[in-house]
Write a protein that holds these residues in place. Sequence first.
Motif, PDB file in Angstrom:
ATOM      1  N   MET A 119     146.069  43.507  58.725  1.00  0.00           N
ATOM      2  CA  MET A 119     144.922  43.073  57.804  1.00  0.00           C
ATOM      3  C   MET A 119     143.876  42.819  58.625  1.00  0.00           C
ATOM      4  O   MET A 119     144.082  42.079  59.582  1.00  0.00           O
ATOM      5  CB  MET A 119     145.376  42.284  56.664  1.00  0.00           C
ATOM      6  CG  MET A 119     146.380  42.786  55.739  1.00  0.00           C
ATOM      7  SD  MET A 119     145.501  44.026  54.712  1.00  0.00           S
ATOM      8  CE  MET A 119     146.702  45.611  55.086  1.00  0.00           C
ATOM      9  N   THR A 197     143.228  48.477  41.060  1.00  0.00           N
ATOM     10  CA  THR A 197     141.956  47.779  41.392  1.00  0.00           C
ATOM     11  C   THR A 197     141.367  47.717  40.298  1.00  0.00           C
ATOM     12  O   THR A 197     140.059  47.506  40.269  1.00  0.00           O
ATOM     13  CB  THR A 197     141.406  48.610  42.503  1.00  0.00           C
ATOM     14  OG1 THR A 197     141.372  49.893  42.016  1.00  0.00           O
ATOM     15  CG2 THR A 197     141.944  48.692  43.668  1.00  0.00           C
ATOM     16  N   ILE A 203     142.497  43.194  45.647  1.00  0.00           N
ATOM     17  CA  ILE A 203     141.636  44.066  46.683  1.00  0.00           C
ATOM     18  C   ILE A 203     142.899  44.940  47.774  1.00  0.00           C
ATOM     19  O   ILE A 203     143.695  44.135  47.988  1.00  0.00           O
ATOM     20  CB  ILE A 203     140.742  43.481  47.707  1.00  0.00           C
ATOM     21  CG1 ILE A 203     139.716  42.759  46.808  1.00  0.00           C
ATOM     22  CG2 ILE A 203     140.185  44.394  48.943  1.00  0.00           C
ATOM     23  CD1 ILE A 203     138.709  41.814  47.594  1.00  0.00           C
ATOM     24  N   LEU A 205     143.978  47.118  50.697  1.00  0.00           N
ATOM     25  CA  LEU A 205     143.429  47.795  51.925  1.00  0.00           C
ATOM     26  C   LEU A 205     144.606  48.755  52.327  1.00  0.00           C
ATOM     27  O   LEU A 205     145.892  48.528  52.253  1.00  0.00           O
ATOM     28  CB  LEU A 205     143.104  46.656  52.916  1.00  0.00           C
ATOM     29  CG  LEU A 205     142.178  45.728  52.454  1.00  0.00           C
ATOM     30  CD1 LEU A 205     142.105  44.623  53.590  1.00  0.00           C
ATOM     31  CD2 LEU A 205     140.751  46.372  52.485  1.00  0.00           C
ATOM     32  N   ASP A 206     144.345  49.886  53.024  1.00  0.00           N
ATOM     33  CA  ASP A 206     145.204  50.751  53.831  1.00  0.00           C
ATOM     34  C   ASP A 206     145.483  50.258  55.128  1.00  0.00           C
ATOM     35  O   ASP A 206     144.436  49.893  55.900  1.00  0.00           O
ATOM     36  CB  ASP A 206     144.452  52.003  53.893  1.00  0.00           C
ATOM     37  CG  ASP A 206     145.467  53.213  54.713  1.00  0.00           C
ATOM     38  OD1 ASP A 206     146.311  52.828  55.189  1.00  0.00           O
ATOM     39  OD2 ASP A 206     145.208  54.330  54.383  1.00  0.00           O
ATOM     40  N   SER A 209     144.043  52.254  57.982  1.00  0.00           N
ATOM     41  CA  SER A 209     142.641  52.274  58.361  1.00  0.00           C
ATOM     42  C   SER A 209     142.042  51.160  58.468  1.00  0.00           C
ATOM     43  O   SER A 209     140.828  50.839  58.876  1.00  0.00           O
ATOM     44  CB  SER A 209     141.968  53.256  57.598  1.00  0.00           C
ATOM     45  OG  SER A 209     141.875  52.863  56.216  1.00  0.00           O
ATOM     46  N   GLY A 210     142.778  50.085  57.648  1.00  0.00           N
ATOM     47  CA  GLY A 210     142.041  48.859  57.624  1.00  0.00           C
ATOM     48  C   GLY A 210     140.844  48.842  56.523  1.00  0.00           C
ATOM     49  O   GLY A 210     140.107  47.932  56.253  1.00  0.00           O
ATOM     50  N   GLU A 211     140.632  49.809  55.583  1.00  0.00           N
ATOM     51  CA  GLU A 211     139.739  50.164  54.711  1.00  0.00           C
ATOM     52  C   GLU A 211     140.346  50.063  53.530  1.00  0.00           C
ATOM     53  O   GLU A 211     141.416  50.383  53.083  1.00  0.00           O
ATOM     54  CB  GLU A 211     138.950  51.356  54.836  1.00  0.00           C
ATOM     55  CG  GLU A 211     138.232  51.467  56.122  1.00  0.00           C
ATOM     56  CD  GLU A 211     137.341  52.544  56.594  1.00  0.00           C
ATOM     57  OE1 GLU A 211     137.407  53.554  55.719  1.00  0.00           O
ATOM     58  OE2 GLU A 211     136.674  52.533  57.439  1.00  0.00           O
ATOM     59  N   ARG A 212     139.386  49.706  52.337  1.00  0.00           N
ATOM     60  CA  ARG A 212     139.896  49.706  51.053  1.00  0.00           C
ATOM     61  C   ARG A 212     140.420  51.148  50.507  1.00  0.00           C
ATOM     62  O   ARG A 212     139.851  52.200  50.865  1.00  0.00           O
ATOM     63  CB  ARG A 212     138.649  49.671  50.111  1.00  0.00           C
ATOM     64  CG  ARG A 212     138.090  47.913  50.071  1.00  0.00           C
ATOM     65  CD  ARG A 212     137.309  47.655  49.009  1.00  0.00           C
ATOM     66  NE  ARG A 212     136.778  46.238  49.141  1.00  0.00           N
ATOM     67  CZ  ARG A 212     136.508  45.542  47.948  1.00  0.00           C
ATOM     68  NH1 ARG A 212     136.657  45.938  46.961  1.00  0.00           N
ATOM     69  NH2 ARG A 212     136.111  44.423  48.288  1.00  0.00           N
ATOM     70  N   CYS A 214     143.071  53.136  47.572  1.00  0.00           N
ATOM     71  CA  CYS A 214     143.957  53.065  46.286  1.00  0.00           C
ATOM     72  C   CYS A 214     144.116  54.508  45.870  1.00  0.00           C
ATOM     73  O   CYS A 214     143.292  54.989  45.288  1.00  0.00           O
ATOM     74  CB  CYS A 214     143.382  52.163  45.180  1.00  0.00           C
ATOM     75  SG  CYS A 214     144.440  51.910  43.973  1.00  0.00           S
ATOM     76  N   VAL A 238     148.525  51.900  47.531  1.00  0.00           N
ATOM     77  CA  VAL A 238     147.863  52.381  48.700  1.00  0.00           C
ATOM     78  C   VAL A 238     148.454  53.759  48.986  1.00  0.00           C
ATOM     79  O   VAL A 238     147.672  54.812  49.652  1.00  0.00           O
ATOM     80  CB  VAL A 238     148.057  51.432  49.885  1.00  0.00           C
ATOM     81  CG1 VAL A 238     147.175  51.868  51.066  1.00  0.00           C
ATOM     82  CG2 VAL A 238     147.128  49.908  49.267  1.00  0.00           C
TER      83      VAL A 238
END
Lengths: 272, 163
Positions: A119, A197, A203, A205-206, A209-212, A214, A238
């Motif tokens: 994360m 979400t 929130i 996060l993948d 990738s560290g990105e949002r 869902c 995720v």
Amino acid sequence: MTRRAPQAPGFSHGEDVKNPTVRYERASHAESVMGTVASFAIHVDSIGNSEITSAIECACKSLHLADEMFSTWKPNSALSRLRRGEISLLEAPVEILEVIELCKLAREVSQGWFDPWRMPGGFDPTGLVKGWAVERALGKLRKPGICGAMINAGGDLVTFGKPVPGQSWRIGIRDPWNREAIRCVIETTAAVATSGTYERGEILLDPHSGERACQLASATVIGPSLAMADALATALAVAGDPGMKWLAALDGYEAYVIRLDGSEVVTSGLLG
Amino acid sequence: MRRIYIAVASTVAGLAGVIGLHSPPSSSLLPARAADGSAGPAKARSPAQGSSRPGSAPPLGGSRSPAHTALSGSAQGALERYGYGQLAVKVTVAGSRIISVSVPQIQVADSYSGSIASQVIPMLRSEVLSAQSARINGVSGATYTSEAYDMSLQSALDKLHFK
């Protein structure tokens, strides 16, 4: 953040808070903690009013302590200090070590879809900690005279015993698109956690990738431990459909998901 | 994977029982629905296609308005035309079971998804918010903030408990 003033526990029958000899069938309480509200429902056979009140207070204290320790928002929490390297694992409270072990297990069984080590900002066990904390708080209510209890922290809940003798805990799963509707009712003997979400309190996060990210409108995991169910519901939301494979392989855990197109999928154990 | 899809089919069938039991038939509304071209199995498509479903969900408290009652009647008509059976899913495994399931969204045309969702509301209100027969003990969903708690079904259950 605004904080709700703690309400006194509510009692369903024979309300005379000043008279400790009166026995109650049900007690309720709502406690603002961890950015959400923890709802208590307690079913009583024979226990004094003051004992219930003190058990609830004890459980609430446990929730607030967990919040103080694990908050990533509070700069002085033990977790924040660990993240900044101000304390080592050896100096960290034993609760943090316990949560780390659970996180490792959740990462393994979710095949990396739950990974607090990937994360942004460093180790962040938030997806598991709420469940862990609520499960621990519920332990404070396991007393002779209390025949069953539930704590629901913002939609993730854990129960023990029975709501009423002979009945099981029946949990509605919220419709992702309508806060006043439920999609189904699931009976449980322990924990139910849902991720998605559509509310602002979550929130996702993948970890890859560290990105949002869902993939599902709603992912519900039912099982014996709320710490694990919480983490696995987060991971499943995720991961999306492919996550149903590793989830279905877990002993004791079942899942019910609502896809983004509104269709529903369950693990076979829920249909029998 | 096949097994899972079979499971979904029985899930959807379970819903019809729920809706069928809880909503009064309202065939008088069907012609209006059919006339606007949004009804009928031939037009059924995935709600994902061009759907604005989240936006079309009724506002909080909307279930109490007569307009939504009317909508739920038309939704029931649509369900009948899709030919769902009156079958309730009721199974037990490992301490967890699904008792009833609602809203077969995938089978429904876009314009219906909002109205079917709203149909669940009266059912829920009558089941959950009547003190004698509170048949659910809690509600699980994505985490709400403490500010959003007041609008949650769990808070409605809590209020019921406080009484």
